[in-house]
Design an enzyme around this catalytic site. Structure first.
Site, mmCIF file in Angstrom:
data_model
loop_
_atom_site.group_PDB
_atom_site.id
_atom_site.type_symbol
_atom_site.label_atom_id
_atom_site.label_comp_id
_atom_site.label_asym_id
_atom_site.label_seq_id
_atom_site.Cartn_x
_atom_site.Cartn_y
_atom_site.Cartn_z
ATOM 1 N N GLN A 79 0.817 -1.236 0.051
ATOM 2 C CA GLN A 79 0.047 0.020 0.146
ATOM 3 C C GLN A 79 0.829 1.274 -0.043
ATOM 4 O O GLN A 79 0.333 2.343 -0.186
ATOM 5 C CB GLN A 79 -1.068 0.050 1.388
ATOM 6 C CG GLN A 79 -1.495 1.206 1.620
ATOM 7 C CD GLN A 79 -0.906 1.817 2.940
ATOM 8 O OE1 GLN A 79 0.131 1.359 3.368
ATOM 9 N NE2 GLN A 79 -1.586 2.910 3.541
ATOM 10 N N CYS A 195 3.019 2.137 12.926
ATOM 11 C CA CYS A 195 1.851 2.098 11.880
ATOM 12 C C CYS A 195 0.964 1.096 11.671
ATOM 13 O O CYS A 195 0.086 0.840 11.308
ATOM 14 C CB CYS A 195 3.000 2.387 10.588
ATOM 15 S SG CYS A 195 3.701 3.927 10.341
ATOM 16 N N CYS A 349 -8.018 -8.563 21.042
ATOM 17 C CA CYS A 349 -7.821 -7.560 20.117
ATOM 18 C C CYS A 349 -7.251 -7.936 18.830
ATOM 19 O O CYS A 349 -7.824 -9.149 18.349
ATOM 20 C CB CYS A 349 -6.889 -6.525 20.761
ATOM 21 S SG CYS A 349 -4.965 -7.553 21.025
#
Length: 390
Positions: A79, A195, A349
């Site tokens: 990406q 990130c 999570c």
């Protein structure tokens, strides 16, 4: 050599054509292009920042480019890490980068260091190069790169990115400031999300990486005014640049040697504390969770502590979203109590780290719980492949 003997540097006929748009620039010209060909630049990392800067350094005609990286190309890299392609997924990044560089410019010498930069090898790797460009994404390596550049008197072209914001500057150049003048002490481990946790606009590292490449070329040419002494801040959402002045700190500690940067940044101690907490934490596998869900038991509540946008991407059926930031600020603690209503707590999570942190906070409020090892990533890989990974 930032001051090479230009009489020894020659361009062939194809290079004259290749660099023609440089050669007609008075600020570059033949002398400047020879300087670029004589120069050597070391890039630490071939990720979001390293990808665009390597592409443009190669295209500009840098004669020798070194690359330090030990990672492999992952689908999630594509990406933003534009030097890599789909066919290179699962393969070492440095070979992908070299292949692309030589496709752009076969006149570049490309040196590969498939290793983690460390206190043991940094001086040896950095030593032969004129300029170092820092494309890393973690504080221990940034301090290591900075200190190695200070000890070897090398310019350090710095950039960093997070979400929609980036920054760039030049450290340790012409008696200017270094990284420790900007960040005298590292932040506590975990305070600044990566990130992978916080996300990043794919275009952002392209902008910051190209700025780093521009500063590198200017240093080699001796042209213009560099970012030394200026921290350039960029906000992509607002499309705004602003500057902060940087000055050397007259009382900063003298860098005399490389140290253990994991320990300096508190990473080692944080890992030990995390391991201790994990050992004290009740855990279950995703297979055990599936058995529990399939059994129809109704004596538990499955809490998902990820962010709402992550919950939209993928969720385990029956889970209740209560984000970790809410638990940290206290508002989520009451929500957990209301959701439980006397039932037992299971938390998950993305990969298990944030839910473990949430359970540690809830324990301080008298709420015990069980953590799902590997989180929804493990659920997707081992239980339900239809749940997308991200």
């Amino acid at each position: 050599m930032l001051n090479p003997n230009l009489d020894e540097i020659q361009l062939n006929k194809e290079e004259y054509e290749r660099y023609s748009r440089h050669l007609i620039l008075p600020e570059v010209g033949l002398e400047g292009q020879k300087r670029l060909k004589a120069a050597s630049v070391l890039c630490i990392g071939t990720g979001g920042l390293g990808s665009p800067l390597l592409l443009y350094l190669a295209a500009a005609g840098i004669g020798r480019i070194g690359i330090v990286d030990f990672d492999v190309v992952d689908v999630s890299n594509l990406q933003r890490q534009v030097i890599h392609g789909t066919s290179w997924v699962g393969k070492p990044k440095i070979y992908s980068a070299k292949d692309r560089i030589l496709e752009i410019n076969p006149y570049c010498q490309v040196d590969l260091y498939e290793t983690r930069l460390s206190s043991e090898n940094a001086l040896e790797i950095v030593g032969p190069y004129d300029i170092v460009v820092d494309g890393t994404d973690n504080f221990p390596t940034r301090y290591l790169v900075n200190d190695a550049c200070v000890l070897l008197n090398k310019p350090n072209v710095y950039g960093s990115i997070y979400r929609f914001e980036g920054q760039a500057t030049v450290f340790n150049y012409q008696e200017g400031p270094n990284y420790r003048d900007l960040y005298p002490e590292p932040p506590p481990p975990g305070l600044v999300p990566s990130c992978a946790e916080g996300g990043v606009l794919g275009i952002l590292p392209g902008i910051i990486g190209v700025i780093q490449a521009t500063e590198t070329v200017k240093i080699i040419l001796g042209a213009g005014t560099t970012l030394s002494g200026r921290l350039l801040l960029f906000n992509a959402l607002e499309m705004k640049f602003r500057e902060l002045k940087l000055r050397p700190n007259p009382i900063r500690p003298v860098i005399e040697k490389l140290v253990d940067y994991e320990e300096f940044c508190g990473i080692r101690q944080a890992k030990m504390e995390e391991a201790k907490q994990q050992a004290e934490l009740a855990e279950m596998t995703v297979q055990e969770l599936k058995q529990l869900l399939d059994s129809g038991a109704d004596d538990f509540v499955l809490i998902d502590v990820r962010n709402p946008n992550e919950y939209e991407i993928a969720k385990i059926p029956g889970s209740v979203l209560i984000p970790l930031p809410d638990i940290e600020n206290g508002s989520g603690v009451e929500k957990v109590k209301e959701a439980l209503n006397g039932h037992r707590l299971i938390a998950h999570c993305k990969m298990g780290g944030r839910s473990a942190k949430a359970l540690g906070i809830l324990k301080q409020h008298g709420i015990e719980g069980t953590n799902v090892k590997g989180g929804i990533t493990a659920w997707s890989r081992e239980v339900d492949p239809s749940i997308p990974e991200y």
